[in-house]
Scaffold this active site. Sequence first.
Site, short mmCIF file in Angstrom:
data_model
loop_
_atom_site.label_atom_id
_atom_site.label_comp_id
_atom_site.label_asym_id
_atom_site.label_seq_id
_atom_site.Cartn_x
_atom_site.Cartn_y
_atom_site.Cartn_z
N GLY A 186 0.82 -1.20 0.00
CA GLY A 186 0.00 0.00 0.00
C GLY A 186 0.86 1.25 0.00
CD GLN A 211 3.62 5.55 2.42
OE1 GLN A 211 2.57 5.06 2.03
NE2 GLN A 211 4.66 4.81 2.80
CB CYS A 226 5.97 1.62 6.61
SG CYS A 226 5.46 3.17 5.88
CG LEU A 227 6.61 0.77 0.38
CD1 LEU A 227 5.84 1.17 -0.87
CD2 LEU A 227 7.70 -0.24 0.04
CG HIS A 255 0.31 0.81 7.25
ND1 HIS A 255 1.38 0.32 7.97
CD2 HIS A 255 0.83 1.69 6.36
CE1 HIS A 255 2.49 0.90 7.53
NE2 HIS A 255 2.19 1.72 6.55
CD GLU A 256 -0.74 2.37 2.92
OE1 GLU A 256 -0.35 3.55 2.83
OE2 GLU A 256 0.05 1.42 3.04
CG HIS A 282 0.99 6.49 5.67
ND1 HIS A 282 2.21 6.93 6.09
CD2 HIS A 282 1.14 5.17 5.38
CE1 HIS A 282 3.08 5.91 6.05
NE2 HIS A 282 2.45 4.84 5.63
ZN ZN Z 1 3.28 3.01 5.42
#
Ligand code: ZN
Length: 163
Positions: A46, A51, A89-90, A131-132, A135
């Site tokens: 995701g 991000q 997480c990226l 999670h997203e 953000h």
């Molecule tokens: Zn993340």
Amino acid sequence: MAIRKIREIGDPVLEKSCKEVKEVTPRILELINDMFDTLYEANGVGLAAPQVGILKRIVVIDTTGEDPILMINPRILETSGEQTGYEGCLSVPGKTGHVTRPNYVKMLAYDENLEPFEIEGTELLARAMLHELDHLDGHLYVEKVEGSLKDLEDLEDMEDVEE
Ligand code: ZN
């Protein structure tokens, strides 16, 4: 197709609340396409707009590589149950940690035509959706980690002992 730079932990853009999308302009459509390209390039599950440095409430998710989900202005309608598992997480490369989240979530979101739809998820999909969503409000999963944040490399050495 364009890959955007993924912002990493410590970048203030990851700590800000995002604005609702009121109109899907050509620029936003381009952003959405780029977000999917960036997600797939990074082998992620995701990605949220902040991000890639854009403070708008847009999320892309694909838990299998074949089920692209776009959520604009998502919000939670319902959650239930509980799951605890490793999360990454990226924007926090090379790290992972244990996070407890609901095992089920139902959200209301809007598609690229700003048509509303409801979407349900369990397990990994529920985890990714929640999670997203975090953000979009300037939160990273590291705030929710139980115990310590671990290096992915160390975890791989342990060969899935937690499962
Ligand atoms: Zn993340």
